[in-house]
Design an enzyme around this catalytic site. Structure first.
Site, PDB file in Angstrom:
ATOM      1  N   LYS A  79      -7.704   1.464  -3.059  1.00 39.03           N
ATOM      2  CA  LYS A  79      -7.331   1.033  -1.703  1.00 39.03           C
ATOM      3  C   LYS A  79      -7.540   2.161  -0.683  1.00 39.03           C
ATOM      4  CE  LYS A  79      -5.105  -1.079   1.670  1.00 39.03           C
ATOM      5  NZ  LYS A  79      -5.583  -2.256   2.361  1.00 39.03           N
TER       6      LYS A  79
ATOM      7  N   THR B 152       0.874  -1.178   0.000  1.00 40.22           N
ATOM      8  CA  THR B 152       0.000   0.000   0.000  1.00 40.22           C
ATOM      9  C   THR B 152       0.906   1.220   0.000  1.00 40.22           C
ATOM     10  OG1 THR B 152      -1.655  -1.158   1.318  1.00 40.22           O
ATOM     11  CG2 THR B 152      -1.815   1.234   1.232  1.00 40.22           C
TER      12      THR B 152
HETATM   13  P1  NAD Z   1       5.942  -5.807   7.304  1.00 40.38           P
HETATM   14  O1  NAD Z   1       6.697  -4.674   7.898  1.00 40.38           O
HETATM   15  O2  NAD Z   1       5.613  -6.983   8.168  1.00 40.38           O
HETATM   16  O3  NAD Z   1       6.730  -6.368   6.008  1.00 40.38           O
HETATM   17  C1  NAD Z   1       7.489  -5.585   5.152  1.00 40.38           C
HETATM   18  C2  NAD Z   1       8.763  -6.336   4.881  1.00 40.38           C
HETATM   19  O4  NAD Z   1       9.546  -5.625   3.927  1.00 40.38           O
HETATM   20  C3  NAD Z   1       9.637  -6.505   6.135  1.00 40.38           C
HETATM   21  O5  NAD Z   1       9.908  -7.888   6.350  1.00 40.38           O
HETATM   22  C4  NAD Z   1      10.901  -5.720   5.787  1.00 40.38           C
HETATM   23  O6  NAD Z   1      12.087  -6.277   6.337  1.00 40.38           O
HETATM   24  C5  NAD Z   1      10.903  -5.794   4.273  1.00 40.38           C
HETATM   25  N1  NAD Z   1      11.693  -4.757   3.641  1.00 40.38           N
HETATM   26  C6  NAD Z   1      11.733  -3.431   3.905  1.00 40.38           C
HETATM   27  N2  NAD Z   1      12.583  -2.798   3.086  1.00 40.38           N
HETATM   28  C7  NAD Z   1      13.097  -3.743   2.276  1.00 40.38           C
HETATM   29  C8  NAD Z   1      14.035  -3.716   1.216  1.00 40.38           C
HETATM   30  N3  NAD Z   1      14.619  -2.578   0.852  1.00 40.38           N
HETATM   31  N4  NAD Z   1      14.349  -4.875   0.613  1.00 40.38           N
HETATM   32  C9  NAD Z   1      13.767  -6.037   0.986  1.00 40.38           C
HETATM   33  N5  NAD Z   1      12.870  -6.136   1.985  1.00 40.38           N
HETATM   34  C10 NAD Z   1      12.547  -5.002   2.620  1.00 40.38           C
HETATM   35  O7  NAD Z   1       4.626  -5.175   6.681  1.00 40.38           O
HETATM   36  P2  NAD Z   1       3.309  -5.965   6.208  1.00 40.38           P
HETATM   37  O8  NAD Z   1       2.292  -5.938   7.321  1.00 40.38           O
HETATM   38  O9  NAD Z   1       3.706  -7.241   5.572  1.00 40.38           O
HETATM   39  O10 NAD Z   1       2.767  -4.947   5.100  1.00 40.38           O
HETATM   40  C11 NAD Z   1       3.346  -4.888   3.794  1.00 40.38           C
HETATM   41  C12 NAD Z   1       2.520  -3.935   2.953  1.00 40.38           C
HETATM   42  O11 NAD Z   1       1.168  -4.410   2.897  1.00 40.38           O
HETATM   43  C13 NAD Z   1       2.454  -2.519   3.530  1.00 40.38           C
HETATM   44  O12 NAD Z   1       2.506  -1.596   2.478  1.00 40.38           O
HETATM   45  C14 NAD Z   1       1.104  -2.482   4.235  1.00 40.38           C
HETATM   46  O13 NAD Z   1       0.557  -1.180   4.306  1.00 40.38           O
HETATM   47  C15 NAD Z   1       0.282  -3.389   3.338  1.00 40.38           C
HETATM   48  N6  NAD Z   1      -0.862  -4.047   3.984  1.00 40.38           N
HETATM   49  C16 NAD Z   1      -0.716  -4.641   5.205  1.00 40.38           C
HETATM   50  C17 NAD Z   1      -1.812  -5.267   5.779  1.00 40.38           C
HETATM   51  C18 NAD Z   1      -1.696  -5.929   7.145  1.00 40.38           C
HETATM   52  O14 NAD Z   1      -2.724  -6.277   7.726  1.00 40.38           O
HETATM   53  N7  NAD Z   1      -0.501  -6.170   7.672  1.00 40.38           N
HETATM   54  C19 NAD Z   1      -3.055  -5.289   5.127  1.00 40.38           C
HETATM   55  C20 NAD Z   1      -3.156  -4.704   3.867  1.00 40.38           C
HETATM   56  C21 NAD Z   1      -2.051  -4.079   3.310  1.00 40.38           C
END
Ligand code: NAD
Length: 296
Positions: free
Chosen positions: A168, A93
């Site tokens: 979204k 997102t």
């Molecule tokens: P998260 O923080 O658990 O996962 C993100 C991952 O990206 C982490 O493991 C981090 O180490 C990795 N990362 C960051 N920078 C990086 C890079 N340069 N190279 C490689 N890896 C890298 O977050 P999440 O909850 O998995 O959310 C991910 C996306 O999905 C976000 O944009 C969030 O807004 C969206 N989202 C989350 C949810 C939810 O319920 N968690 C629901 C809908 C949408």
């Protein structure tokens, strides 16, 4: 079987990548956190040493990263390593402007791409029941849909580049504001002596009915599966709701749209997060509404 590069194996990315493996795809994954890499390896993801390496053999590349800054920086790094004819899909997102910039970066290299943010949270990611809101060309959508179907159950083409992100933030503007409205109604009812169940029974069959009430009720009892019955364990955190409402606010300012309720909802979640509750489910906002109603 196709080869899928998957970058960002966090709370959402890890189960999404695991579902691709379960569906028989070869997944080459990377995350900057060693812990995330290890957990995904246990689910059959072939973990590699860099983002570039994860895309070298990939027919499809998926990113699931925290925000627009990370997406643009990772795409700049990996696009030069992509196979000719690869399809890039960003499921994070992020702000609409960054999503459109990512499409531009891909176009410069002749790579097809989609923005495809999700709703459904970690539960939906694990169960492969996510909704994908997709922006990009008809051709790219036709190619990406079968891959997204392995991780979700509703795949909606929203139009041109960036429109997935637009859908979204519009959805979450409604969700964030409606959860506060439902919470206010329960607290008002409490203060005037109306039981939660009676209010639920009336409103769930009346014109105030909405998802925040009937699927995700913020008070314990009426909807047994809602986070309110489980100490407000997220689900979808208040911090992520704040992030999305801020994205909606920024986009509204850029587009010249009036979103007063969305902006006010963002302020309420900001206060809740600043009080240290950002990791709770966003429906716990009812507790802030109740706390602010004390003494009335
Ligand atoms: P998260 O923080 O658990 O996962 C993100 C991952 O990206 C982490 O493991 C981090 O180490 C990795 N990362 C960051 N920078 C990086 C890079 N340069 N190279 C490689 N890896 C890298 O977050 P999440 O909850 O998995 O959310 C991910 C996306 O999905 C976000 O944009 C969030 O807004 C969206 N989202 C989350 C949810 C939810 O319920 N968690 C629901 C809908 C949408």
């Amino acid at each position: 079987m196709s080869t899928i590069g998957f970058i960002g194996l966090g709370n959402m990315g890890a189960p999404m990548a695991a579902n691709l493996v379960k569906a028989g795809e070869r997944v080459s994954g990377f995350d900057i956190l060693p812990g995330s890499r290890g957990a995904s390896a246990e689910h059959g993801v072939q973990v590699v040493a860099s983002a570039r390496q994860s895309v070298e053999e990939a027919d499809v590349v998926i990113t699931m990263l925290p925000g627009g800054e990370q997406v643009l920086s990772v795409w700049k790094e990996i696009l030069p390593a992509a196979k000719k004819g690869a399809l890039f899909i960003d499921c994070s997102t992020i702000d609409v402007a960054s999503a459109r910039a990512a499409h531009g970066l891909a176009a410069e290299r002749g790579i097809a791409c989609l923005d495809a943010p999700v709703s459904g949270g970690v539960g939906g990611a694990k169960a492969a029941t996510l909704t994908f809101m997709v922006g990009g060309s008809d051709d790219a959508f036709a190619r990406g849909k079968p891959v997204l179907e392995r991780m979700g159950k509703r795949i909606v083409h929203c139009g041109e580049a960036g429109n997935g992100q637009v859908a979204k933030i519009c959805n979450n503007l409604i969700l964030g504001a409606s959860m506060i409205a439902v919470s206010e109604a329960f607290v008002l009812g409490e203060k005037l002596g109306l039981s939660h169940q009676a209010l639920f029974d009336v409103v769930s069959g009346s014109s105030g009915q909405c998802w925040s009430l009937t699927s995700y009720c913020p008070v314990p009892g009426p909807v047994p599966a809602s986070p309110a019955n489980n100490g407000y364990k997220a689900g979808f955190t208040a911090a992520l709701m704040l992030k999305d409402l801020n994205l909606a606010r920024e986009a509204a300012q850029t587009a010249g749209a009036q979103t007063a309720l969305g902006a006010h909802a963002a302020e309420i979640y900001r206060q809740f997060a600043e009080e240290g509750h950002g990791t709770l489910d966003f429906s716990a906002i009812v507790n802030l509404v109740r706390a602010q109603s004390q003494g009335g």
